[in-house]
Design a protein around this motif. Structure first.
Motif, PDB file in Angstrom:
ATOM      1  N   GLU A 283      23.799  45.584  47.874  1.00 65.73           N
ATOM      2  CA  GLU A 283      24.172  44.168  47.871  1.00 65.73           C
ATOM      3  C   GLU A 283      25.309  43.916  46.883  1.00 65.73           C
ATOM      4  O   GLU A 283      26.258  43.197  47.181  1.00 65.73           O
ATOM      5  N   LEU A 284      25.186  44.553  45.707  1.00 65.61           N
ATOM      6  CA  LEU A 284      26.216  44.379  44.702  1.00 65.61           C
ATOM      7  C   LEU A 284      27.566  44.867  45.220  1.00 65.61           C
ATOM      8  O   LEU A 284      28.560  44.151  45.183  1.00 65.61           O
ATOM      9  N   PHE A 285      27.552  46.106  45.745  1.00 64.11           N
ATOM     10  CA  PHE A 285      28.802  46.636  46.263  1.00 64.11           C
ATOM     11  C   PHE A 285      29.256  45.856  47.485  1.00 64.11           C
ATOM     12  O   PHE A 285      30.436  45.659  47.711  1.00 64.11           O
ATOM     13  N   GLY A 286      28.276  45.414  48.259  1.00 65.86           N
ATOM     14  CA  GLY A 286      28.612  44.602  49.416  1.00 65.86           C
ATOM     15  C   GLY A 286      29.333  43.335  49.000  1.00 65.86           C
ATOM     16  O   GLY A 286      30.304  42.916  49.623  1.00 65.86           O
ATOM     17  N   THR A 287      28.850  42.727  47.916  1.00 65.54           N
ATOM     18  CA  THR A 287      29.457  41.480  47.468  1.00 65.54           C
ATOM     19  C   THR A 287      30.846  41.732  46.902  1.00 65.54           C
ATOM     20  O   THR A 287      31.804  41.044  47.256  1.00 65.54           O
ATOM     21  N   ILE A 288      30.917  42.725  46.015  1.00 63.39           N
ATOM     22  CA  ILE A 288      32.224  43.053  45.457  1.00 63.39           C
ATOM     23  C   ILE A 288      33.154  43.475  46.588  1.00 63.39           C
ATOM     24  O   ILE A 288      34.297  43.036  46.682  1.00 63.39           O
ATOM     25  N   GLY A 289      32.622  44.323  47.476  1.00 56.09           N
ATOM     26  CA  GLY A 289      33.401  44.737  48.634  1.00 56.09           C
ATOM     27  C   GLY A 289      33.739  43.547  49.506  1.00 56.09           C
ATOM     28  O   GLY A 289      34.747  43.539  50.197  1.00 56.09           O
ATOM     29  N   GLY A 290      32.881  42.528  49.460  1.00 55.11           N
ATOM     30  CA  GLY A 290      33.126  41.314  50.236  1.00 55.11           C
ATOM     31  C   GLY A 290      34.490  40.716  49.935  1.00 55.11           C
ATOM     32  O   GLY A 290      35.173  40.215  50.830  1.00 55.11           O
ATOM     33  N   VAL A 572      38.757  41.450  39.905  1.00 58.95           N
ATOM     34  CA  VAL A 572      38.979  42.454  38.864  1.00 58.95           C
ATOM     35  C   VAL A 572      38.967  41.796  37.482  1.00 58.95           C
ATOM     36  O   VAL A 572      38.344  42.300  36.543  1.00 58.95           O
ATOM     37  N   SER A 573      39.622  40.649  37.344  1.00 57.16           N
ATOM     38  CA  SER A 573      39.668  39.980  36.035  1.00 57.16           C
ATOM     39  C   SER A 573      38.276  39.521  35.627  1.00 57.16           C
ATOM     40  O   SER A 573      37.873  39.672  34.475  1.00 57.16           O
ATOM     41  N   LEU A 799      33.535  51.420  37.662  1.00 58.65           N
ATOM     42  CA  LEU A 799      33.388  51.925  39.012  1.00 58.65           C
ATOM     43  C   LEU A 799      33.677  50.825  40.027  1.00 58.65           C
ATOM     44  O   LEU A 799      34.424  50.997  40.980  1.00 58.65           O
ATOM     45  N   LEU A 800      33.089  49.667  39.744  1.00 54.27           N
ATOM     46  CA  LEU A 800      33.312  48.532  40.638  1.00 54.27           C
ATOM     47  C   LEU A 800      34.788  48.167  40.661  1.00 54.27           C
ATOM     48  O   LEU A 800      35.351  47.827  41.694  1.00 54.27           O
ATOM     49  N   GLN A 801      35.405  48.249  39.473  1.00 59.71           N
ATOM     50  CA  GLN A 801      36.819  47.876  39.419  1.00 59.71           C
ATOM     51  C   GLN A 801      37.680  48.869  40.182  1.00 59.71           C
ATOM     52  O   GLN A 801      38.620  48.494  40.870  1.00 59.71           O
ATOM     53  N   TRP A 892      44.062  44.078  28.359  1.00 61.67           N
ATOM     54  CA  TRP A 892      43.653  44.585  29.665  1.00 61.67           C
ATOM     55  C   TRP A 892      44.207  43.710  30.784  1.00 61.67           C
ATOM     56  O   TRP A 892      44.779  44.185  31.758  1.00 61.67           O
ATOM     57  N   LEU A 893      44.019  42.392  30.621  1.00 61.40           N
ATOM     58  CA  LEU A 893      44.472  41.470  31.667  1.00 61.40           C
ATOM     59  C   LEU A 893      45.992  41.489  31.787  1.00 61.40           C
ATOM     60  O   LEU A 893      46.543  41.437  32.884  1.00 61.40           O
ATOM     61  N   ALA A 894      46.657  41.570  30.620  1.00 59.21           N
ATOM     62  CA  ALA A 894      48.120  41.634  30.660  1.00 59.21           C
ATOM     63  C   ALA A 894      48.539  42.882  31.431  1.00 59.21           C
ATOM     64  O   ALA A 894      49.441  42.837  32.266  1.00 59.21           O
ATOM     65  N   GLY A 895      47.840  43.983  31.163  1.00 62.07           N
ATOM     66  CA  GLY A 895      48.137  45.222  31.878  1.00 62.07           C
ATOM     67  C   GLY A 895      47.915  45.058  33.371  1.00 62.07           C
ATOM     68  O   GLY A 895      48.765  45.438  34.179  1.00 62.07           O
ATOM     69  N   LEU A 896      46.805  44.432  33.711  1.00 61.24           N
ATOM     70  CA  LEU A 896      46.486  44.210  35.124  1.00 61.24           C
ATOM     71  C   LEU A 896      47.586  43.384  35.791  1.00 61.24           C
ATOM     72  O   LEU A 896      48.096  43.732  36.855  1.00 61.24           O
TER      73      LEU A 896
END
Ligand SMILES: Nc1ncnc2c1ncn2[C@@H]1O[C@H](COP(=O)(O)OP(=O)(O)OP(=O)(O)O)[C@@H](O)[C@H]1O
Ligand SMILES: [Mg+2]
Lengths: 928, 245
Positions: A283-290, A572-573, A799-801, A892-896
C-alpha cells in the motif's frame, strides 16, 4: 480497482474502434494513414506513452515485489517449524505425538533452547553476550518436515560431537570461519566447540543462532532442567501451506499433552504478520507509486491532446470537404487506438525492466540479511499497468476528438482558439449552486470520513468559481476559488485533526494531487503576470518572449506538464522533510531509552562485568547493574461489559535502589502524582509500588496490575509512567527496586549496566569494549543505538525516494518528447525566423526558456507545496507522533531543485539544438 | 483605388551605373530527393542594382522561389557565387550570414509565416529585436509600420484573428520594419484581392522611392508592368531581362 475502471473504459471505448477497423474501410484508411505517413510523429507519441505505461506498470510491480519479498521472509524464518511448546520430556512427547498423528503433522522434533554468550578463542577474543543455542538430533532435524531445503541445514553433511553450525549473521559478527574454536558461556561455566559449518540464516538456522547436537552444549554448561526444553512440530504441507493445518495439528498435540499447555503457533503468527506487513508495504509503495502513476497519466493525456491540436487544421479540412463529424472523430480514435495498443504492450514490457532495476537498486540499499528483495511479476499487475495506459489514451482521444470535431470549421482551419463558451449566466449560477450544494451536503452527511472532509470543501470552493466570475471576472475567480480550496486541502489535517487522526495513507496521495492540481490552476491563470515579469526582467528580447509565448498560448498542455513535474517533486520533497525530521529525533529517542545515561553495556553470562569494573574506571562517572528477567502479572480487562482476568508475561528491567533519579529515562507520559520525571524515578528507586511501561503496552496511566511472584505471592503496582524507544535496547518494563524477587528466567548474574561517562561517550564505549573484551563487553552509546534505528528508517525513505526518481526521469523524458514534437510543429515559424535574421542561438534559447519555464514552475510548486504539506502534517496534525520538530533540509531541497531544473534544461537541449539547425529554405517549404 | 504602380514616380536617379547590391554568377542549384534530382537553377547570372524595383516572372515550377532563396542566402547553392554588398554570401559563416540578413534584408513569403502565438506588433518587431534594437524603439517602429499598412488598430491581435490580407500586410510591415536595403518578396499578393494587392504593391513602391531595393516574384502582369526591370526565369535560367526607364 484501477484494473476494473480501465476495463470498463475500454469495454465502452474499444469495440466501436475495432468495428471501424474491421468493417469501415474509409475510416480505417483515414485513421491508419496518419500512422504510416508520419512514422516520426507516430513513434514519438508511442514512445512517450510507452514511457508513461512503463512507469505505471513499474510502480505497480515494485509495490507487489516488496510485499512478496516481505512475505517470503515470513516463510523462511521459521522454515518447517509450525508449532512450538515447552515440554519437560520432549523425546517421549514426540513419540506420543507421532503415534496420535492423523496426517496433519509431518514432523516432530524434540529440542532445547539455551541463552548463552559466545566468544572466539585466541589473542583478541570477540564475545557476543546474548545469543540462543538450539540443540536437537541433527540427523532428525535435516529430515524434519519432509523438505530438507526448508530446514536450512540440507548443505551440512553431518555434525560430529563437539561441532556446531553457525548461521551466517552470527558468523559474520564473530568473524568466525569453519574450523574455528568457539567458547560458549552459560550461567557459571563454559564449553569449547568447533565451527562445523556456516549456513544461511533460514529455517532452523534462523530459529537458533548456534545449532548443536542434543546435549553437546547444555550438558557441559549444566543446563539440563525443564527450562528451554521444547518440542518443534511441522505440519503436513510445505513451509507455507503447513500453516493452514495449524488448528488440526494443535488438536493432535493437545490430545497428547492436554489443553493446558501453551502451544505457540509460530508459523501462522509470523505469516499473518508478514501478510499484514506485506499488505502495508504494498500500500505504501502503491501510494508513493500512485504519484508516478498520476504523472504517467498526465503525460499520456498531454501527448494525445497535443496530436489533437496538431490535427486541428487537418480535421477541419476533412470536415470542410464534407466528411461527417463522427467519421472524423472515429478516424482519430482509430489512430489513437493504434498508438495506445502498441504503447501499452511495449510499455508493460519496459515496465518489467524498470521494476527489475528498482528492485536491484533497493536490494543494494538495504543489506538487511532478513529480507531478500526480488522482483515478482504478477500477470494481473502487468495487465493493470498496460490497460491503465491504454484506457487513459483512449479516454483522452475520445474527449479531444469530440472537442476538435465540434469546433467551428473555419476556426479549426485557421487554428484559432475557440472563444470561451458563452454560457448563459443562469446556467453558470445553476452549475455553481449545484456544486456548492452537493459539496455542502456531502460534508454534512459524511463528516466522519476523511476523504469527504478533504474533498467536499474543495468541491464547494471550485463550484463557487462560476458564480464568482460573474462578480470579479474569470481569472480572478479561478485564482480566488482555487486558492481557497488549496488552503483547505493544506490545512485540513490540522483543522479537522479528529477526523484526520488516523488517515489512510492513500489520503496523502489525494492531498498531493489536489494541492498540485489547484496550484497549477492558479499559476496558469496568472499568465499575464509571468509575461509582465519576464518582460521586466529581460527587456523583451526574442528568446524569453517566444519561450514564454508558446507555453502560455497552450495553457492546458503546459499545465499538464507542470503538474506532472510538480507532483513528483512534491512527493520527493515531502519525504525529504520527513526524513530530516526523523533523523533529528535520534537524541530524543536516546533520552527516552537511556535518560541521563550515556552507555548501555552488556556482557558475558559466565564471566560478566561487575559494577566495580566500571565504577573503578576514571572515565566512568557512575554505573548501575540492571537486573532483568520475566515479570508475570494479572490485570482485569473489561470488554463489552464482560470483565475477565488476563495473565501476561513481560520482559522487564529493575531500577536499582541506589539509582540517581535525575539520570532517569525521559518519560512520554506520567501519572498525575508525579510533578516531574525525577519525582517518578525517586519513587521507583525507593521501591514504591509503581512501574513504567513502554508506549506500545496497552495499559493506561494509573492502571493496577497484580504482580505474581515465583512463590505464588501477589503484589499490586500501578502504572506510573510510559517510556518509548526502550525496545531498541530491549529494556522492556521498568520495575521499582522492590520487584527484583518477582522476576523469573533471570540470568544468575547481572549482565547489563547503565553507564554515565565523564568523557567523550564514544571514546569511553570503545575503551570499555577494548579493556573488558574478556568479559564480552558490548558497550553502545544510547545515541548510536538511536541513530542506527533512525538510519534504518532513512534507508527506507531513501528507497522510496529512489523509487520516485523514476517518476522524475519519466517526467523529464516526457518533457523532451513534448518539446521535440513542438520543434516539428513549429518548423515553418522557425524557418521564417531564421530567414528574417534571428540567430540560431536565439532559437535554441527559445526552447531552453520554454523548458526552464515548465521546470521552474514544477520545481517551485513541488518544493513549496511539499514543505507546506509536510509542515502541516507534522506539526498541526495527530497523524504522526507528537512532538516532532519541523525541519527543512535546505541543502537537500536546493540540490533537488537544481538537479530537477538542470534535467528539464537537458530535456530541452536536444530539441533546442535541432530547432537551431532548422534550414530556413527547407522549413519554409513545409506545407501547413 | 490605385491598381497599378505609377511608374513616373519611380526612382528617377536609377541608371545602370548605380551601385550593384546583389551579384550572382553562374549559380547552380539542384534539389535531390532520393534518386530524384531536380535541377532548379542552371547557371544564373544576375546583377541587381541598388534602388531597383525588380520583378521576377515565369511559369510555375521554373525556379523563381529558388532564385530568391539562393540569392538572398537563405538557401545554399551548388556552384557559382552570390555577392551581396560585395560579400560572397555563401562563404560567410551561418552566424555572419544571419546577421547580415537581419541588418540588410527583409522578407515577405507567399504564405504569411507569422508566428501565431505573438501579436501583430510583436511579429513586426521581431527582426528589430533580432538585430538588437532597444525594445521600446522596436515597438515604436513596429506600431509606426502597422500604421502605414493601415493596421494601427489591430496591433494587439494575434494572426489567427486577422484576415488573409491583413496578415499579409503584417508580413510586409515585418519585412520593412528594419529599413532593409533589399526586400525579397515571393508572391506577396498571391492570396490577396486586387484592391489589397494594389495597396501592398504601393507600399513596396513607396519604400523603393526612398531608395530601398525591391525584388518581387509575381505572376501578376500588372505588377510586373509597374516594375523598373522584369526578369523572366525559365527552366532554371534567366530567359529574359528587360529594363525600362
Ligand atoms: N525541396 C525541394 N526538393 C525537390 N525539388 C524541389 C524542392 N523545392 C523546389 N523543388 C523543385 O524545384 C523546381 C523549382 O521550384 P520553385 O519553387 O523555385 O518554382 P517557382 O518558379 O517558384 O514556382 P511557383 O511559381 O509555382 O512558386 C520545381 O520543379 C520544384 O518542384
Ligand atoms: Mg515559388
Amino acid at each position: 480497482m484501477m484494473l476494473y475502471l480501465a476495463l470498463v473504459a475500454l469495454a465502452v471505448l474499444l469495440p466501436p474502434v475495432l468495428f471501424d477497423l474491421a468493417a469501415r474501410p474509409t475510416i480505417r484508411r483515414l485513421g491508419l494513414r496518419n500512422v504510416s505517413r508520419r512514422p516520426g510523429e507516430a513513434s514519438l507519441v508511442i514512445g512517450g506513452s510507452m514511457l508513461a505505461t512503463a512507469l505505471i506498470t513499474a510502480s505497480i510491480l515494485v509495490g507487489d515485489s516488496f510485499g512478496t519479498s516481505i512475505r517470503s521472509f515470513g516463510q523462511t524464518f521459521w522454515g518447517p517449524v509450525d508449532e512450538i511448546f515447552d515440554d519437560a520430556d520432549p523425546a517421549a512427547t514426540a513419540v506420543a505425538i507421532q503415534a496420535a498423528n492423523d496426517g496433519s503433522i509431518d514432523g516432530v522434533l524434540p529440542a532445547r533452547f539455551a541463552p548463552v554468550s559466545i566468544g572466539t578463542v585466541g589473542e583478541n577474543p570477540k564475545v557476543l553476550p546474548e545469543l540462543r543455542v538450539l540443540e536437537f538430533n541433527f540427523e532428525d532435524a535435516k529430515r524434519f518436515g519432509g523438505d530438507p531445503e526448508a530446514t536450512g541445514l540440507a548443505g551440512v553433511e553431518s555434525l560430529p560431537a563437539g561441532s556446531v553450525v553457525l548461521n551466517s549473521t552470527t558468523a559474520e559478527e564473530l568473524s568466525a570461519q569453519v574450523g574455528d574454536q568457539l567458547e560458549v558461556f552459560g550461567p557459571g561455566s563454559s564449553v569449547e566447540v568447533t565451527v562445523g559449518a556456516i549456513v544461511q540464516r533460514t529455517g532452523l538456522a534462523g530459529v537458533g543462532e548456534l545449532i548443536a547436537n542434543t546435549g553437546d552444549i547444555s550438558t557441559g554448561l549444566g543446563v539440563t532442567g525443564p527450562q528451554g526444553s521444547v518440542v518443534l512440530v511441522s505440519n503436513t504441507g510445505d513451509v507455507y501451506a503447513g500453516a493452514e493445518r495449524t488448528d488440526e495439528a494443535i488438536a493432535v498435540i493437545e490430545s497428547v499433552v492436554g489443553a493446558d499447555v501453551d502451544i505457540n503457533d509460530v508459523k501462522r503468527g509470523v505469516l499473518e504478520e508478514a501478510d499484514e506487513e506485506a499488505a502495508e508495504t504494498t500500500e505504501l509503495f502503491g501510494t508513493i507509486g500512485g504519484f508516478s502513476v498520476v504523472a504517467g497519466i498526465l503525460l499520456v493525456i498531454n501527448l494525445f491532446v497535443m496530436i489533437a491540436s496538431e490535427r486541428k487544421t487537418e480535421l477541419g479540412t476533412l470536415r470542410a470537404v464534407g466528411l461527417g463529424r463522427s467519421a472524423v472523430r472515429r478516424a482519430f480514435s482509430l489512430e489513437g487506438a493504434v498508438y495506445g495498443i502498441v504503447a501499452a504492450v511495449l510499455g508493460a514490457l519496459l515496465g518489467i525492466v524498470v521494476a527489475a532495476g528498482v528492485m536491484r537498486f533497493a536490494g543494494s540499499l538495504s543489506d538487511d540479511g532478513n529480507i531478500t528483495l526480488a522482483l515478482s511479476v504478477d500477470n494481473t499487475s502487468l495487465l493493470t499497468g498496460a490497460l491503465i495506459g491504454l484506457a487513459i489514451s483512449q479516454i483522452t482521444v475520445t474527449f479531444t476528438s469530440a472537442r476538435v470535431t465540434r469546433l467551428n470549421i473555419v476556426r479549426a482551419l485557421k487554428d484559432i482558439a475557440e472563444p470561451p463558451a458563452e454560457r448563459h449566466p443562469i446556467r453558470r449560477i445553476a452549475l455553481s449552486l449545484v456544486m456548492i450544494a452537493a459539496g455542502a451536503a456531502a460534508f454534512a452527511l459524511a463528516n466522519g470520513t476523511p476523504v469527504i472532509a478533504m474533498l467536499a470543501p474543495v468541491v464547494i470552493a471550485v463550484g463557487a468559481i462560476p458564480l464568482l466570475s460573474l462578480l470579479v471576472g474569470g481569472r480572478t475567480a479561478v485564482v480566488v476559488g482555487c486558492a481557497l480550496a488549496l488552503a483547505w486541502v493544506a490545512a485540513v489535517f490540522g483543522v479537522m485533526s479528529e477526523t484526520m487522526a488516523d488517515p489512510d495513507i492513500s489520503l496523502f496521495l489525494l492531498q498531493g494531487v489536489l494541492l498540485v492540481g489547484l496550484a497549477v490552476a492558479i499559476v496558469a491563470s496568472l499568465d499575464s503576470v509571468w509575461v509582465g515579469l519576464a518582460r521586466r526582467l529581460t527587456g523583451g528580447s526574442v528568446a524569453p518572449r517566444l519561450g514564454l509565448a508558446h507555453p502560455l498560448a497552450r495553457p492546458v498542455r503546459s499545465a499538464l506538464l507542470v503538474a506532472m513535474y510538480g507532483l513528483v517533486i512534491f512527493t520527493v520533497s515531502f519525504m525529504a522533510v520527513i526524513n530530516t525530521v526523523f533523523a533529528q529525533q535520534a537524541p530524543d529517542f536516546a533520552a527516552e531509552a537511556g535518560g541521563g545515561f550515556d552507555l548501555v553495556v552488556d556482557s558475558n553470562r559466565t564471566n560478566p562485568i561487575v559494577a566495580e569494573d566500571l565504577n573503578a574506571r576514571s572515565d566512568v562517572e557512575v554505573a548501575y547493574g540492571i537486573e532483568r528477567g520475566v515479570l508475570t502479572y494479572k490485570f482485569e480487562r473489561t470488554e463489552d461489559g464482560v470483565s475477565e482476568t488476563v495473565d501476561r508475561e513481560r520482559w522487564s528491567s529493575v531500577i536499582p535502589a541506589d539509582f540517581r533519579p535525575e539520570l532517569g529515562m525521559v518519560t512520554t507520559a506520567r501519572f498525575s502524582d508525579f510533578s516531574d520525571d525525577v519525582a517518578f524515578w525517586t519513587a521507583m528507586a525507593a521501591g514504591d509500588p509503581w512501574i513504567a511501561i513502554p508506549e506500545w503496552v496497552s495499559h493506561e496511566l494509573g492502571d493496577e496490575l497484580v504482580v505474581v511472584t515465583p512463590d505464588g505471592g501477589q503484589q499490586v503496582v500501578r502504572v506510573g509512567a510510559k517510556t518509548d524507544f526502550n525496545w531498541a535496547t530491549n529494556a522492556g518494563l521498568y520495575l521499582n527496586s522492590a520487584l527484583a524477587p518477582a522476576l523469573t528466567e533471570t540470568d544468575e548474574m547481572i549482565t547489563r549496566f547503565l553507564v554515565l561517562a565523564n568523557r567523550d561517550k564514544d571514546e569511553v564505549a570503545t575503551a570499555i569494549n577494548d579493556d573488558l573484551s574478556r568479559q564480552g563487553a558490548d558497550a553502545r552509546t544510547f545515541l548510536s543505538v538511536a541513530e542506527a534505528e533512525v538510519s534504518e528508517q532513512e534507508t527506507f525513505i531513501n528507497l522510496l525516494q529512489g523509487y520516485l526518481a523514476l517518476g522524475l526521469l519519466i517526467g523529464i523524458l516526457g518533457l523532451a518528447v513534448v518539446l521535440v514534437r513542438a520543434v516539428r510543429e513549429r518548423r515553418r515559424q522557425l524557418g521564417m525566423m531564421r530567414a528574417v535574421g534571428v540567430m540560431p542561438s536565439v532559437i535554441r534559447n527559445t526552447f531552453v526558456v520554454e523548458a526552464a519555464f515548465i521546470g521552474i514552475q514544477g520545481v517551485v510548486l513541488g518544493i513549496g507545496l511539499g514543505l507546506l504539506s509536510s509542515w502541516q502534517v507534522l506539526t498541526q496534525s495527530t497523524a504522526f507522533e507528537d512532538n516532532l520538530r519541523f525541519a527543512v533540509p535546505f541543502t537537500w531541497l536546493a540540490g533537488l531543485g537544481f538537479v530537477a531544473l538542470l534535467a528539464s534544461l537537458a530535456a530541452g537541449a536536444w530539441p533546442a539544438l535541432r530547432a537551431a539547425k532548422t534550414s530556413p529554405a527547407v522549413a519554409l517549404r513545409v506545407s501547413g | 483605388m490605385n491598381g497599378t504602380v505609377n511608374r513616373e514616380s519611380g526612382n528617377s536617379q536609377l541608371h545602370t551605373s548605380a551601385e550593384i547590391i546583389v551579384s550572382a554568377r553562374d549559380v547552380h542549384k539542384t534539389y535531390r530527393t532520393g534518386d530524384l534530382t531536380v535541377p532548379a537553377l542552371q547557371g544564373v547570372d544576375l546583377d541587381i542594382h541598388a534602388g531597383e524595383f525588380l520583378a521576377v516572372v515565369g511559369p510555375s515550377g521554373n525556379g523563381k522561389s529558388t532564385l530568391v532563396n539562393c540569392l538572398s542566402g537563405i538557401d545554399d547553392i551548388d556552384r557559382g557565387e552570390v555577392l551581396i554588398d560585395g560579400l560572397s554570401i555563401h562563404d560567410l559563416s551561418d552566424r555572419k550570414r544571419t546577421a547580415h540578413r537581419a541588418d540588410r534584408m527583409g522578407f515577405v513569403f507567399q504564405s504569411f509565416n507569422l508566428i501565431p502565438v505573438l501579436s501583430a506588433a510583436e511579429n513586426v518587431e521581431l527582426p528589430l529585436l533580432a538585430s538588437k534594437t532597444k525594445p521600446a524603439v522596436a515597438r515604436e517602429r513596429a506600431l509606426d509600420l502597422l500604421g502605414r499598412v493601415g493596421l494601427a488598430e489591430r496591433a494587439g491581435h494575434k494572426p489567427g484573428e486577422l484576415s488573409g490580407g491583413e496578415q499579409q500586410r503584417v508580413a510586409v510591415a515585418r519585412a520593412l520594419v528594419s529599413e532593409p536595403a533589399v526586400i525579397w518578396a515571393d508572391e506577396p499578393t498571391g492570396n490577396l484581392d486586387s484592391g489589397t494587392a494594389a495597396s501592398v504593391i504601393e507600399l513596396f513602391s513607396e519604400v523603393n522611392r526612398s531608395g530601398q531595393t525591391v525584388v518581387i516574384v509575381t505572376h501578376d502582369p500588372t505588377i510586373a508592368a509597374g516594375a523598373d526591370r522584369v526578369v523572366e526565369v525559365r527552366d532554371g535560367k534567366i530567359s529574359r531581362d528587360e529594363r525600362r526607364s
